[in-house]
Design an enzyme around this catalytic site. Sequence first.
Site, PDB file in Angstrom:
ATOM      1  N   ASP A  13       0.918  -1.167  -0.290  1.00 46.92           N
ATOM      2  CA  ASP A  13       0.306   0.037  -0.628  1.00 46.92           C
ATOM      3  C   ASP A  13       0.548   1.132   0.130  1.00 46.92           C
ATOM      4  O   ASP A  13       0.548   2.221   0.478  1.00 46.92           O
ATOM      5  CB  ASP A  13      -0.521  -0.175   1.178  1.00 46.92           C
ATOM      6  CG  ASP A  13      -1.848  -1.034   1.649  1.00 46.92           C
ATOM      7  OD1 ASP A  13      -2.016  -1.465   0.315  1.00 46.92           O
ATOM      8  OD2 ASP A  13      -2.418  -1.552   2.843  1.00 46.92           O
ATOM      9  N   GLU A  14       1.985   1.794  -0.408  1.00 47.23           N
ATOM     10  CA  GLU A  14       2.848   2.361  -0.742  1.00 47.23           C
ATOM     11  C   GLU A  14       2.329   3.715  -1.565  1.00 47.23           C
ATOM     12  O   GLU A  14       3.086   4.248  -2.240  1.00 47.23           O
ATOM     13  CB  GLU A  14       4.112   1.611  -0.806  1.00 47.23           C
ATOM     14  CG  GLU A  14       5.004   0.939   0.474  1.00 47.23           C
ATOM     15  CD  GLU A  14       4.666   0.027  -0.377  1.00 47.23           C
ATOM     16  OE1 GLU A  14       3.808  -0.608  -1.084  1.00 47.23           O
ATOM     17  OE2 GLU A  14       5.440  -1.278   0.684  1.00 47.23           O
ATOM     18  N   LYS A  16       1.853   2.074  -5.429  1.00 46.95           N
ATOM     19  CA  LYS A  16       2.587   1.947  -6.528  1.00 46.95           C
ATOM     20  C   LYS A  16       2.163   1.701  -7.364  1.00 46.95           C
ATOM     21  O   LYS A  16       2.139   2.121  -8.688  1.00 46.95           O
ATOM     22  CB  LYS A  16       3.058  -0.010  -5.944  1.00 46.95           C
ATOM     23  CG  LYS A  16       4.277   0.348  -5.029  1.00 46.95           C
ATOM     24  CD  LYS A  16       3.981  -1.738  -4.682  1.00 46.95           C
ATOM     25  CE  LYS A  16       3.595  -2.514  -4.698  1.00 46.95           C
ATOM     26  NZ  LYS A  16       2.444  -1.805  -2.485  1.00 46.95           N
ATOM     27  N   GLY A  17       0.775   2.005  -7.594  1.00 54.85           N
ATOM     28  CA  GLY A  17      -0.214   1.185  -8.429  1.00 54.85           C
ATOM     29  C   GLY A  17      -0.503   3.025  -9.262  1.00 54.85           C
ATOM     30  O   GLY A  17      -0.220   3.206 -10.404  1.00 54.85           O
ATOM     31  N   GLY A  40      -3.905  -4.169  -4.557  1.00 50.45           N
ATOM     32  CA  GLY A  40      -5.009  -3.495  -5.154  1.00 50.45           C
ATOM     33  C   GLY A  40      -4.267  -2.226  -5.381  1.00 50.45           C
ATOM     34  O   GLY A  40      -4.213  -1.146  -4.818  1.00 50.45           O
ATOM     35  N   HIS A  41      -4.042  -1.939  -6.750  1.00 49.05           N
ATOM     36  CA  HIS A  41      -3.369  -1.061  -7.310  1.00 49.05           C
ATOM     37  C   HIS A  41      -4.541   0.162  -7.316  1.00 49.05           C
ATOM     38  O   HIS A  41      -5.128  -0.032  -8.843  1.00 49.05           O
ATOM     39  CB  HIS A  41      -2.300  -1.119  -7.897  1.00 49.05           C
ATOM     40  CG  HIS A  41      -1.184  -1.778  -7.756  1.00 49.05           C
ATOM     41  ND1 HIS A  41      -0.242  -2.497  -8.508  1.00 49.05           N
ATOM     42  CD2 HIS A  41      -0.781  -2.716  -6.203  1.00 49.05           C
ATOM     43  CE1 HIS A  41       0.910  -3.363  -7.070  1.00 49.05           C
ATOM     44  NE2 HIS A  41       0.613  -2.798  -6.776  1.00 49.05           N
ATOM     45  N   ARG A 144       3.570 -29.350  -5.227  1.00 52.70           N
ATOM     46  CA  ARG A 144       3.257 -29.971  -6.639  1.00 52.70           C
ATOM     47  C   ARG A 144       2.473 -30.753  -6.832  1.00 52.70           C
ATOM     48  O   ARG A 144       2.089 -31.863  -8.016  1.00 52.70           O
ATOM     49  CB  ARG A 144       4.121 -30.888  -7.234  1.00 52.70           C
ATOM     50  CG  ARG A 144       5.980 -29.790  -7.215  1.00 52.70           C
ATOM     51  CD  ARG A 144       7.435 -30.732  -6.416  1.00 52.70           C
ATOM     52  NE  ARG A 144       6.727 -31.071  -5.341  1.00 52.70           N
ATOM     53  CZ  ARG A 144       7.813 -32.163  -4.597  1.00 52.70           C
ATOM     54  NH1 ARG A 144       8.659 -32.112  -5.567  1.00 52.70           N
ATOM     55  NH2 ARG A 144       8.154 -31.762  -3.556  1.00 52.70           N
ATOM     56  N   GLN A 225       2.512  -6.223  -3.153  1.00 50.09           N
ATOM     57  CA  GLN A 225       2.880  -5.812  -1.727  1.00 50.09           C
ATOM     58  C   GLN A 225       4.521  -5.183  -1.627  1.00 50.09           C
ATOM     59  O   GLN A 225       4.460  -4.166  -1.798  1.00 50.09           O
ATOM     60  CB  GLN A 225       2.347  -7.312  -1.163  1.00 50.09           C
ATOM     61  CG  GLN A 225       1.122  -8.166  -1.288  1.00 50.09           C
ATOM     62  CD  GLN A 225       1.293  -8.579  -1.995  1.00 50.09           C
ATOM     63  OE1 GLN A 225       1.813  -9.125  -3.214  1.00 50.09           O
ATOM     64  NE2 GLN A 225      -0.118  -8.580  -2.632  1.00 50.09           N
ATOM     65  N   THR A 302      -9.680  -5.266   0.203  1.00 49.16           N
ATOM     66  CA  THR A 302     -10.491  -5.587   1.063  1.00 49.16           C
ATOM     67  C   THR A 302     -11.608  -4.355   1.927  1.00 49.16           C
ATOM     68  O   THR A 302     -12.189  -4.605   2.759  1.00 49.16           O
ATOM     69  CB  THR A 302     -10.036  -6.527   2.358  1.00 49.16           C
ATOM     70  OG1 THR A 302      -8.550  -5.238   3.269  1.00 49.16           O
ATOM     71  CG2 THR A 302      -9.181  -7.734   1.617  1.00 49.16           C
ATOM     72  N   ARG A 304     -10.512  -2.666   4.850  1.00 48.35           N
ATOM     73  CA  ARG A 304     -10.130  -2.607   5.969  1.00 48.35           C
ATOM     74  C   ARG A 304      -9.397  -1.612   6.195  1.00 48.35           C
ATOM     75  O   ARG A 304      -7.957  -1.057   5.239  1.00 48.35           O
ATOM     76  CB  ARG A 304      -9.211  -4.176   6.224  1.00 48.35           C
ATOM     77  CG  ARG A 304      -9.694  -5.051   6.326  1.00 48.35           C
ATOM     78  CD  ARG A 304      -8.837  -6.606   6.306  1.00 48.35           C
ATOM     79  NE  ARG A 304      -7.712  -6.692   5.606  1.00 48.35           N
ATOM     80  CZ  ARG A 304      -7.328  -7.629   5.626  1.00 48.35           C
ATOM     81  NH1 ARG A 304      -6.326  -8.580   6.795  1.00 48.35           N
ATOM     82  NH2 ARG A 304      -6.237  -7.749   4.832  1.00 48.35           N
ATOM     83  N   VAL A 415       2.627  13.912  -3.925  1.00 47.75           N
ATOM     84  CA  VAL A 415       1.679  14.757  -3.300  1.00 47.75           C
ATOM     85  C   VAL A 415       0.717  14.887  -3.473  1.00 47.75           C
ATOM     86  O   VAL A 415      -0.380  15.668  -3.074  1.00 47.75           O
ATOM     87  CB  VAL A 415       2.976  16.301  -3.635  1.00 47.75           C
ATOM     88  CG1 VAL A 415       3.713  16.247  -3.073  1.00 47.75           C
ATOM     89  CG2 VAL A 415       3.329  16.692  -5.166  1.00 47.75           C
ATOM     90  N   GLY A 416      -0.175  13.829  -4.132  1.00 47.48           N
ATOM     91  CA  GLY A 416      -1.574  13.263  -3.789  1.00 47.48           C
ATOM     92  C   GLY A 416      -1.873  12.454  -5.559  1.00 47.48           C
ATOM     93  O   GLY A 416      -1.505  12.098  -5.578  1.00 47.48           O
TER      94      GLY A 416
HETATM   95  P1  IMP Z   1      -1.752 -12.712   1.475  1.00 45.98           P
HETATM   96  O1  IMP Z   1      -1.368 -12.432   0.908  1.00 45.98           O
HETATM   97  O2  IMP Z   1      -3.929 -12.786   1.893  1.00 45.98           O
HETATM   98  O3  IMP Z   1      -2.203 -14.191   1.917  1.00 45.98           O
HETATM   99  O4  IMP Z   1      -2.350 -11.585   3.201  1.00 45.98           O
HETATM  100  C1  IMP Z   1      -1.053 -11.919   3.806  1.00 45.98           C
HETATM  101  C2  IMP Z   1      -0.744 -10.914   4.486  1.00 45.98           C
HETATM  102  O5  IMP Z   1      -0.132  -9.918   3.462  1.00 45.98           O
HETATM  103  C3  IMP Z   1      -1.893 -10.430   5.263  1.00 45.98           C
HETATM  104  O6  IMP Z   1      -1.274  -9.197   5.917  1.00 45.98           O
HETATM  105  C4  IMP Z   1      -2.663  -9.401   4.099  1.00 45.98           C
HETATM  106  O7  IMP Z   1      -2.830  -7.978   4.720  1.00 45.98           O
HETATM  107  C5  IMP Z   1      -1.343  -8.828   3.523  1.00 45.98           C
HETATM  108  N1  IMP Z   1      -1.295  -8.198   2.155  1.00 45.98           N
HETATM  109  C6  IMP Z   1      -1.543  -9.046   1.050  1.00 45.98           C
HETATM  110  N2  IMP Z   1      -1.079  -8.323   0.191  1.00 45.98           N
HETATM  111  C7  IMP Z   1      -1.523  -6.554   0.364  1.00 45.98           C
HETATM  112  C8  IMP Z   1      -0.937  -5.831   0.114  1.00 45.98           C
HETATM  113  O8  IMP Z   1      -1.607  -5.584  -1.232  1.00 45.98           O
HETATM  114  N3  IMP Z   1      -1.295  -4.524   0.098  1.00 45.98           N
HETATM  115  C9  IMP Z   1      -0.791  -4.544   1.416  1.00 45.98           C
HETATM  116  N4  IMP Z   1      -0.867  -5.377   2.552  1.00 45.98           N
HETATM  117  C10 IMP Z   1      -1.142  -6.796   1.853  1.00 45.98           C
END
Ligand code: IMP
Length: 427
Positions: A13-14, A16-17, A40-41, A144, A225, A302, A304, A415-416
């Site tokens: 979530d830095e 990147k997208g 989620g980009h 496998r 990620q 998600t 969240r 910056v935005g």
């Molecule tokens: P999983 O990749 O769904 O198995 O989740 C494993 C961990 O990685 C959890 O803490 C997720 O919240 C985190 N995670 C997976 N994908 C992302 C992402 O794209 N951004 C931020 N956290 C992620």
Amino acid sequence: MPSLSVFGAQWGDEGKGKLIDFLAEAKDVVVRYQGGANAGHTVVVGEEKYVLHLIPSGILHPDKVNMIGQGVAVDPIKLLEEVDGLLARGIHVDGDNLRLAAGAHVIFEHHKRIDGLAEIWRGEGRIGTTGRGIGPCYGDKAARTGLRVADLLDPERAKDRLGAALAEKNALIERVHGETPLDVAEQIESYVSMGDRLRPFVADVGAEVRRAYKEGREVLFEGAQGVMLDIDHGTYPYVTSSSTGVGGISGGAAFPPQHIDEAWGIAKAYCTRVGEGPFPSEIFGDEAEALRKAGNEFGATTGRPRRAGWFDAVAVRYAFDLTGASGWIMTKLDVLSGLDEIPYAVAYRSGSERWTEYPAHLASMDDVQVEFETMPGWSEDITSVRSFADLPANARAYVEHIEAITGVPIVMISVGPGREAVIHRSS
Ligand code: IMP
């Protein structure tokens, strides 16, 4: 710069997208090499907002080739939904600008079911996964027993392999978790028919990426990620199941590591994390709520609320060291506007020990405390600033200091959310 790797240097979530979309303008090919629809980009183009989960962010530019490498765990339902969603919004997607590796592993319904059930089973020890079936799919790949995209294109092979996989997975779902098993015939039929729809996109992506590079075309590797979620180097077991850094490219995109010409990390001017697990510079209460609100820190996949904290120079230095980053992009600097002072983490402590380098050898980070320093903040809204020289003095000082303590030059500052909201460090 014929090939550039861009990856998350924190816990995902830095931003990147947005940056990959921006950088794609000057590239020919954009390649995803790991992860899946857990990513989620978010890209904002004018008034339009796009959230891409599997398709590389280059798809929003008309003349780029977008490749999904074989290290990606592909959920055909999500991929086809994404294709349809883009088409419905007038974005061009076909077998010419979207290429899908025949060798990519497929995420099935049972992977998503088991992802959720395994989290319940773990109880207090849950990882907080996205529920997208990532861990179970990569688990089957290593065991496998997985199926790859090419398997879906051959109905007899799909029937045999998916039938065999489901015999075992249904036993797990039913006998261990006490849930209703999946209908095998229905699953086979549904995935084979999705395989048919995927057919026009399927290719030997590795060979195509290597050819593009040899022909002198510009290739951008889009990490998903972040390094702190890397299966080997992150905060295990609170990680995702793939190699999120530059190291994931050679396997996941079938691309020789010595041909990766540059690597740029992406890190926020502060830090967030979703899901469970260590987050040394985390803050709580009103302070966290304010940062979360200012940065709109809610998961793109998600929804969240993200955990929030301050910039952690120890973790980011580690991410840069592991990946050999030659530059980095600081994102969401605008979110820090209005703070009297800005804390950032410079060292970790536990008992009498103090670390300025990330203590990757510790089994657990539970007892680690963080040493913060602070710098004065600024009050101005900086979202319309486009040159480094025009930033408030305290914002410039913060950027320069963070750059110095990470030891890697900042090439750009975001910056935005919009495509245009970028400052080139040299400006
Ligand atoms: P999983 O990749 O769904 O198995 O989740 C494993 C961990 O990685 C959890 O803490 C997720 O919240 C985190 N995670 C997976 N994908 C992302 C992402 O794209 N951004 C931020 N956290 C992620």
